[in-house]
Motif scaffolding. Structure first.
Motif, PDB file in Angstrom:
ATOM      1  N   ALA A  81      -1.471 -32.303 -46.062  1.00  0.00           N
ATOM      2  CA  ALA A  81      -1.119 -30.925 -46.023  1.00  0.00           C
ATOM      3  C   ALA A  81       0.569 -31.134 -46.529  1.00  0.00           C
ATOM      4  O   ALA A  81       1.309 -31.734 -45.741  1.00  0.00           O
ATOM      5  N   GLU A  82       0.984 -30.633 -47.670  1.00  0.00           N
ATOM      6  CA  GLU A  82       2.322 -30.558 -48.091  1.00  0.00           C
ATOM      7  C   GLU A  82       3.021 -29.192 -47.619  1.00  0.00           C
ATOM      8  O   GLU A  82       2.903 -28.193 -48.230  1.00  0.00           O
ATOM      9  N   TYR A  83       3.900 -29.295 -46.576  1.00  0.00           N
ATOM     10  CA  TYR A  83       4.450 -28.420 -45.846  1.00  0.00           C
ATOM     11  C   TYR A  83       5.809 -28.077 -46.917  1.00  0.00           C
ATOM     12  O   TYR A  83       6.745 -28.982 -46.814  1.00  0.00           O
ATOM     13  N   ILE A  84       5.864 -26.812 -47.587  1.00  0.00           N
ATOM     14  CA  ILE A  84       6.787 -26.380 -48.430  1.00  0.00           C
ATOM     15  C   ILE A  84       7.697 -25.305 -47.794  1.00  0.00           C
ATOM     16  O   ILE A  84       7.371 -24.282 -47.084  1.00  0.00           O
ATOM     17  N   TRP A  85       9.100 -25.408 -47.828  1.00  0.00           N
ATOM     18  CA  TRP A  85      10.033 -24.287 -47.434  1.00  0.00           C
ATOM     19  C   TRP A  85      11.308 -24.254 -48.339  1.00  0.00           C
ATOM     20  O   TRP A  85      11.305 -24.976 -49.419  1.00  0.00           O
ATOM     21  N   ILE A  86      12.024 -23.168 -48.192  1.00  0.00           N
ATOM     22  CA  ILE A  86      13.080 -22.933 -49.039  1.00  0.00           C
ATOM     23  C   ILE A  86      14.457 -23.595 -48.226  1.00  0.00           C
ATOM     24  O   ILE A  86      14.661 -23.191 -46.973  1.00  0.00           O
ATOM     25  N   GLY A  87      15.172 -24.110 -48.995  1.00  0.00           N
ATOM     26  CA  GLY A  87      16.347 -24.703 -48.407  1.00  0.00           C
ATOM     27  C   GLY A  87      17.500 -23.644 -48.418  1.00  0.00           C
ATOM     28  O   GLY A  87      17.248 -22.539 -48.365  1.00  0.00           O
ATOM     29  N   GLY A  88      18.840 -24.242 -47.973  1.00  0.00           N
ATOM     30  CA  GLY A  88      19.845 -23.368 -47.512  1.00  0.00           C
ATOM     31  C   GLY A  88      20.252 -22.690 -48.632  1.00  0.00           C
ATOM     32  O   GLY A  88      21.024 -21.689 -48.424  1.00  0.00           O
ATOM     33  N   SER A  89      20.389 -23.067 -49.871  1.00  0.00           N
ATOM     34  CA  SER A  89      20.809 -22.659 -50.889  1.00  0.00           C
ATOM     35  C   SER A  89      20.179 -21.286 -51.304  1.00  0.00           C
ATOM     36  O   SER A  89      20.657 -20.213 -51.904  1.00  0.00           O
ATOM     37  N   VAL A 104      -8.917 -27.079 -43.763  1.00  0.00           N
ATOM     38  CA  VAL A 104      -8.596 -25.658 -42.975  1.00  0.00           C
ATOM     39  C   VAL A 104      -8.926 -24.852 -43.999  1.00  0.00           C
ATOM     40  O   VAL A 104      -8.754 -24.937 -45.321  1.00  0.00           O
ATOM     41  N   GLU A 105      -9.073 -23.481 -43.806  1.00  0.00           N
ATOM     42  CA  GLU A 105      -9.180 -22.433 -44.528  1.00  0.00           C
ATOM     43  C   GLU A 105      -8.118 -21.342 -44.287  1.00  0.00           C
ATOM     44  O   GLU A 105      -7.995 -20.158 -45.093  1.00  0.00           O
ATOM     45  N   HIS A 106      -7.561 -21.323 -43.182  1.00  0.00           N
ATOM     46  CA  HIS A 106      -6.288 -20.286 -42.816  1.00  0.00           C
ATOM     47  C   HIS A 106      -5.007 -20.754 -42.391  1.00  0.00           C
ATOM     48  O   HIS A 106      -5.357 -21.912 -41.757  1.00  0.00           O
ATOM     49  N   PRO A 107      -3.956 -20.272 -42.487  1.00  0.00           N
ATOM     50  CA  PRO A 107      -2.877 -21.190 -42.138  1.00  0.00           C
ATOM     51  C   PRO A 107      -2.730 -21.073 -40.541  1.00  0.00           C
ATOM     52  O   PRO A 107      -1.933 -21.928 -40.051  1.00  0.00           O
ATOM     53  N   SER A 108      -3.551 -20.259 -39.936  1.00  0.00           N
ATOM     54  CA  SER A 108      -3.310 -20.184 -38.474  1.00  0.00           C
ATOM     55  C   SER A 108      -3.993 -21.421 -37.962  1.00  0.00           C
ATOM     56  O   SER A 108      -3.893 -21.644 -36.882  1.00  0.00           O
ATOM     57  N   GLU A 109      -4.733 -22.315 -38.774  1.00  0.00           N
ATOM     58  CA  GLU A 109      -5.386 -23.423 -38.217  1.00  0.00           C
ATOM     59  C   GLU A 109      -4.413 -24.571 -38.399  1.00  0.00           C
ATOM     60  O   GLU A 109      -4.885 -25.563 -37.815  1.00  0.00           O
ATOM     61  N   LEU A 110      -3.130 -24.331 -39.000  1.00  0.00           N
ATOM     62  CA  LEU A 110      -2.284 -25.477 -39.057  1.00  0.00           C
ATOM     63  C   LEU A 110      -1.291 -25.395 -38.092  1.00  0.00           C
ATOM     64  O   LEU A 110      -1.027 -24.440 -37.539  1.00  0.00           O
ATOM     65  N   PRO A 111      -0.564 -26.676 -37.683  1.00  0.00           N
ATOM     66  CA  PRO A 111       0.287 -26.703 -36.420  1.00  0.00           C
ATOM     67  C   PRO A 111       1.554 -26.450 -37.298  1.00  0.00           C
ATOM     68  O   PRO A 111       1.832 -26.757 -38.320  1.00  0.00           O
ATOM     69  N   LYS A 112       2.378 -25.652 -36.107  1.00  0.00           N
ATOM     70  CA  LYS A 112       3.844 -25.674 -36.786  1.00  0.00           C
ATOM     71  C   LYS A 112       4.462 -27.136 -36.681  1.00  0.00           C
ATOM     72  O   LYS A 112       4.039 -27.860 -36.385  1.00  0.00           O
ATOM     73  N   TRP A 113       5.479 -26.977 -37.565  1.00  0.00           N
ATOM     74  CA  TRP A 113       6.278 -28.217 -37.634  1.00  0.00           C
ATOM     75  C   TRP A 113       7.616 -28.151 -37.506  1.00  0.00           C
ATOM     76  O   TRP A 113       8.201 -26.832 -37.500  1.00  0.00           O
ATOM     77  N   ASN A 114       8.515 -29.133 -37.914  1.00  0.00           N
ATOM     78  CA  ASN A 114       9.844 -29.154 -37.687  1.00  0.00           C
ATOM     79  C   ASN A 114      10.716 -29.828 -38.789  1.00  0.00           C
ATOM     80  O   ASN A 114       9.923 -30.922 -39.252  1.00  0.00           O
ATOM     81  N   VAL A 130      14.862 -27.160 -37.009  1.00  0.00           N
ATOM     82  CA  VAL A 130      14.471 -25.928 -37.520  1.00  0.00           C
ATOM     83  C   VAL A 130      12.646 -26.065 -37.450  1.00  0.00           C
ATOM     84  O   VAL A 130      11.974 -26.910 -37.778  1.00  0.00           O
ATOM     85  N   ILE A 131      12.153 -24.886 -37.103  1.00  0.00           N
ATOM     86  CA  ILE A 131      10.776 -24.899 -36.932  1.00  0.00           C
ATOM     87  C   ILE A 131       9.908 -24.005 -38.058  1.00  0.00           C
ATOM     88  O   ILE A 131      10.376 -23.214 -38.485  1.00  0.00           O
ATOM     89  N   LEU A 132       8.964 -24.830 -38.500  1.00  0.00           N
ATOM     90  CA  LEU A 132       8.044 -24.335 -39.965  1.00  0.00           C
ATOM     91  C   LEU A 132       6.777 -23.579 -39.458  1.00  0.00           C
ATOM     92  O   LEU A 132       6.188 -24.308 -38.692  1.00  0.00           O
ATOM     93  N   TYR A 133       6.845 -22.377 -40.020  1.00  0.00           N
ATOM     94  CA  TYR A 133       5.428 -21.312 -39.686  1.00  0.00           C
ATOM     95  C   TYR A 133       4.804 -21.752 -40.917  1.00  0.00           C
ATOM     96  O   TYR A 133       5.133 -20.808 -41.795  1.00  0.00           O
ATOM     97  N   PRO A 134       3.641 -22.047 -40.983  1.00  0.00           N
ATOM     98  CA  PRO A 134       2.720 -21.980 -42.156  1.00  0.00           C
ATOM     99  C   PRO A 134       2.262 -20.658 -42.274  1.00  0.00           C
ATOM    100  O   PRO A 134       1.863 -19.940 -41.358  1.00  0.00           O
ATOM    101  N   GLN A 135       2.352 -20.016 -43.450  1.00  0.00           N
ATOM    102  CA  GLN A 135       2.076 -18.835 -44.059  1.00  0.00           C
ATOM    103  C   GLN A 135       1.167 -18.532 -44.807  1.00  0.00           C
ATOM    104  O   GLN A 135       0.263 -17.523 -44.927  1.00  0.00           O
TER     105      GLN A 135
END
Length: 432
Positions: A81-89, A104-114, A130-135
């Motif tokens: 799973a490639e966790y993608i987020w938006i940086g500070g800019s 997995v089929e739904h984001p709720s099945e994935l663990p939070k990460w940091n 900083v904590i990542l929430y899969p959406q």
């Protein structure tokens, strides 16, 4: 024209001694050599081998590319799973990978990460987690199989959205019962510019000089008019594979500039799909050795800028009598013009000059089929008396979570005073 090539090294072995007489070896010879080495064991004092990036006539011993293409599905249930987020800019994309025990089929099945927010400009060094929430989940076009791309938003360890988390506020607006009832649709036109790596000059342009004037490049065909088609096509297919609701693509007015469209998408989904499509485009240009820029005016002068026109409609706009609802929405948008402009992308003042198919940044306007207005209404919408409007103000680097939710807030949730409404209607010649 840039060619899309997966990062690969074509391996071949030569003897370091007498290298002038060394010949390329085939895959069969490679296998035979390894087999002989296993039989004989490591010979003392034998000549050392070095690896060169060369290609034989009959075949290529391409071990790295073979590994990149490995399908792990028959051998393990685990996925990447490639966790993608938006940086500070607010525009830079970040990502990192982790192994998940099963598909997995739904984001709720994935663990939070940091992640380390101090390295992305989103947290101080003394409290950097900083904590990542899969959406949202998309199929991974780079790894294939059951592997996935995961769009995340970011929170403090206490569960508070960090300031750059624009998705959180957008989700609140889109979950409002009034907004849900109106089923807001979005069609977003993402423009972008491709640059040559070392000189940061548009793809296809002579270095330090300019091509011929604009005119033949828009939707153009030919080596002297179209630069970067392979990138556009690769991105198109990758988005379709991933499940992104991409609906088209075309070459733009300025040479080296392209556009793709995503939608119609409902609510928060529009932002998720645009951000994932941007990530895929960044990865493809990375592989192609081309620089992607979302700058709204990458080249100063008599050249078109890059926008992110946002087509928008509500259920009421799409039904009979919808044109009057559209006019009311335009009235509201006129009254909040400054709020929208401030949220529509950094550097947008360099693009919204009143030239090159834009309206002046300081003046709100609307018109039917007029690309020089802030808001354009299509001929079909006027004729049918229902449909959608196009907000032409957003810059190419806008945050789709901000723009889509702000449009819904202004046109569905926000109500102006009667006095302000009357003055705006008179100024814009609107009868609502």
């Amino acid at each position: 024209m840039a060619q899309i090539l997966a990062p690969s090294i074509q391996w071949q072995i030569k003897m370091t001694k007498n290298s002038s007489s060394a010949r390329p070896i085939t895959a069969k010879m490679w296998s035979s050599l390894l087999l002989n080495q296993k039989r004989k064991g490591a010979a003392k004092g034998s000549a050392k081998f070095r690896v060169f990036a060369l290609q034989s006539e009959s075949s290529t011993v391409n071990r790295l590319e073979d590994l990149l293409k490995l399908d792990t599905t028959p051998y393990t249930d685990k996925i990447i799973a490639e966790y993608i987020w938006i940086g500070g800019s607010g525009i830079d994309l970040r990502s990192k990978s982790r192994t998940i025990s099963k598909p997995v089929e739904h984001p709720s099945e994935l663990p939070k990460w940091n992640y380390d927010g101090s390295s992305t400009g989103q947290a101080p060094g003394e409290d950097s987690e900083v904590i990542l929430y899969p959406q949202a989940i998309f199929k991974d076009p780079f790894r294939g199989g059951n592997n996935i791309l995961v769009i995340c938003d970011s929170y403090t360890p206490a569960g508070e959205p960090i300031p750059t988390n624009k998705r959180y506020r957008a989700a609140q607006i889109f979950s409002d019962p009034k907004v849900v009832q109106e089923v807001p649709w979005y069609g977003i036109e993402q423009e972008y510019t491709l640059l040559q790596t070392n000189v940061k000059w548009p793809l296809g342009w002579p270095i330090g000089a300019y091509p011929g004037p604009q005119g033949p490049y828009y939707c153009g065909v030919g080596a002297d008019k179209s630069f970067g088609r392979d990138i556009s096509d690769a991105h198109y297919k990758a988005c379709l594979y991933s499940g992104i609701n991409i609906s088209g693509t075309n070459g733009e007015v300025m040479p080296g500039q392209w556009e793709y469209q995503v939608g119609p998408s409902v609510g928060i989904e529009a932002g998720d799909h645009i951000w994932c499509s941007r990530y895929i485009l960044e990865r493809i240009t990375e592989q192609a050795g081309v620089v992607l820029t979302l700058d709204p005016k990458p080249i100063e002068g008599d050249w078109n800028g890059a926008g992110c026109h946002t087509n928008y409609s509500t259920k009421s706009m799409r039904e009979e009598g919808g044109f009057e609802v559209i006019k009311k929405a335009i009235l509201n948008l006129s009254l909040r013009h400054k709020e929208h402009i401030s949220a529509y992308g950094e550097g947008n003042e360099r693009r919204l000059t009143g030239k090159h198919e834009t309206a002046n940044i300081n003046t709100f306007s609307w018109g039917v089929a007029n690309r020089g207005c802030s808001i354009r209404v299509g001929r079909d919408t006027e004729k049918q008396g229902k449909g959608y409007l196009e907000d032409r103000r957003p810059a190419s680097n806008m945050d789709p979570y901000v723009v889509t939710s702000l449009l819904a807030e202004t046109t569905i949730l926000w109500e102006p005073t009667l006095e302000a409404e009357a003055l705006a209607a008179q100024k814009l010649s609107l009868k609502v």
